[in-house]
Enzyme design. Structure first.
Site, PDB file in Angstrom:
ATOM      1  N   LYS A 101       9.609  15.076  14.200  1.00 29.13           N
ATOM      2  CA  LYS A 101       9.873  14.328  13.360  1.00 29.13           C
ATOM      3  C   LYS A 101      10.867  14.850  12.390  1.00 29.13           C
ATOM      4  O   LYS A 101      11.030  15.682  11.363  1.00 29.13           O
ATOM      5  CB  LYS A 101       8.858  13.624  11.976  1.00 29.13           C
ATOM      6  CG  LYS A 101       9.474  12.355  11.255  1.00 29.13           C
ATOM      7  CD  LYS A 101       8.530  12.243  10.130  1.00 29.13           C
ATOM      8  CE  LYS A 101       9.496  11.123   8.687  1.00 29.13           C
ATOM      9  NZ  LYS A 101       8.731  11.505   7.783  1.00 29.13           N
ATOM     10  N   GLY A 162       7.111   7.949  -1.782  1.00 29.86           N
ATOM     11  CA  GLY A 162       5.727   8.280  -2.473  1.00 29.86           C
ATOM     12  C   GLY A 162       5.489   7.331  -3.652  1.00 29.86           C
ATOM     13  O   GLY A 162       5.233   6.844  -4.205  1.00 29.86           O
ATOM     14  N   ALA A 188       7.940   5.746   4.647  1.00 33.57           N
ATOM     15  CA  ALA A 188       7.947   6.191   2.953  1.00 33.57           C
ATOM     16  C   ALA A 188       8.223   3.838   3.298  1.00 33.57           C
ATOM     17  O   ALA A 188       8.711   3.509   3.034  1.00 33.57           O
ATOM     18  CB  ALA A 188       9.614   6.857   3.125  1.00 33.57           C
ATOM     19  N   GLY A 189       7.744   4.225   1.249  1.00 37.44           N
ATOM     20  CA  GLY A 189       7.468   3.450   0.839  1.00 37.44           C
ATOM     21  C   GLY A 189       6.468   2.655   0.224  1.00 37.44           C
ATOM     22  O   GLY A 189       6.226   1.732  -0.166  1.00 37.44           O
ATOM     23  N   ASN A 210       1.501   7.970   4.474  1.00 36.93           N
ATOM     24  CA  ASN A 210       0.927   9.194   3.649  1.00 36.93           C
ATOM     25  C   ASN A 210       0.500   8.863   2.549  1.00 36.93           C
ATOM     26  O   ASN A 210      -0.605   9.023   2.196  1.00 36.93           O
ATOM     27  CB  ASN A 210       1.622  10.300   3.972  1.00 36.93           C
ATOM     28  CG  ASN A 210       0.783  11.562   3.446  1.00 36.93           C
ATOM     29  OD1 ASN A 210       0.888  12.586   3.943  1.00 36.93           O
ATOM     30  ND2 ASN A 210      -0.609  11.210   3.479  1.00 36.93           N
ATOM     31  N   THR A 211       1.040   9.165   1.566  1.00 36.91           N
ATOM     32  CA  THR A 211       0.578   8.533   0.159  1.00 36.91           C
ATOM     33  C   THR A 211       0.075   7.336   0.149  1.00 36.91           C
ATOM     34  O   THR A 211      -1.254   7.574  -1.066  1.00 36.91           O
ATOM     35  CB  THR A 211       2.097   8.748  -0.650  1.00 36.91           C
ATOM     36  OG1 THR A 211       2.594   9.931  -0.557  1.00 36.91           O
ATOM     37  CG2 THR A 211       1.899   8.378  -2.033  1.00 36.91           C
TER      38      THR A 211
END
Length: 266
Positions: A101, A162, A188-189, A210-211
């Site tokens: 990635k 995040g 993301a987001g 992830n987050t």
């Protein structure tokens, strides 16, 4: 499931990709990954030990590459040169692993993608035989350029990394989906399971997060919720939702054959 995600010619039954950072320890990382049902795990080479730091605990022990497909990423890189160098190191550490990635950031505050540097890095990596999945802006023109370079998947952000703000611009995501033939994965987001479901309902091929999992009060339970959200959103997309009809109310049951009272009836 017969409906599988195909990336670089390989089939995956799970459309949820999960990052391995920000957990309390590797044991929690593994528990969350198992709960998510994911098969592809993103690994930040600059932040996670996979053998480059001898004598320290290694993710390879808790999350064996024999059980998961590793997706080394270039989180923390701000130039094409740094990103390419990082992924060359990852390929060496993972015995020639090609699926990666690419992530080239514009600044440390927004973590928004630097697209000129991203395109430059993508060209180099594809020429060197890497199978490049790439974090990018939600710009259909840039996504098409990445596809033309030879990237195997494009990964537009839903909102800032995040942030947990969810999908801020669904229209651009749909434009990206319509313009490219390679898989489109939201990256993301995402903040909660409904965000993941919406991404899949729009027609995205998968979601990477992830987050949203690691930052939850109960990461393992959130991982389970994300698994269900992705699956429900994909099934809804395949089913084909009913059209929206503004000011066109319709009863759920047919109106024909209604029992009506007759004048004079008791």
């Amino acid at each position: 499931m017969q409906d599988q995600l195909v990336i670089a010619g390989k089939n995956y039954s799970s459309r949820l990709l999960v990052g391995t950072g920000k957990y309390r320890d590797f044991a929690e990382t593994r528990a969350a990954l198992d709960a998510s049902g994911c098969q592809i795990v993103a690994v930040a080479i600059r932040r996670t030990n996979i053998g480059q730091n001898a004598g320290e605990p290694s993710l390879l022990d808790a999350v064996p590459p024999s059980q998961f497909t590793y997706l080394p990423n270039t989180a923390g890189c701000y130039t094409a040169e740094d990103a390419v160098r990082t992924l060359r190191l990852a390929r060496e550490l993972l015995d020639g692993h090609a699926l990666v990635k690419l992530e080239v950031l514009g600044d440390p505050q927004s973590l928004y993608p630097n697209m000129p540097e991203t395109l430059a890095a993508a060209r180099t990596l594809v020429k060197e035989g890497f199978q490049v999945m790439v974090y990018c802006s939600d710009d259909p023109i840039q996504a098409r350029m990445l596809e033309d370079i030879g990237c195997v998947a494009v990964m537009p952000l839903a909102s800032l990394i995040g942030s947990g703000m969810g999908i801020l611009n669904p229209w651009n995501l749909q434009l990206v989906i319509e313009r490219v033939q390679v898989p489109v994965l939201v990256d993301a987001g995402v903040g909660t399971a409904s965000d993941a479901a919406i991404a899949m309902e729009l027609g995205c091929d998968g979601v990477l997060m992830n987050t949203a999992i690691a930052g939850a009060k109960n990461p393992v339970l959130m991982a389970q919720a994300m698994k269900k959200g992705v699956e429900a959103g994909r099934e809804a997309f395949l089913a084909g939702r009913m059209p929206k009809k503004l000011y066109s109310a319709a009863p759920s049951s047919p109106a024909a054959g209604l029992i009506t009272g007759q004048p004079g009836a008791a």
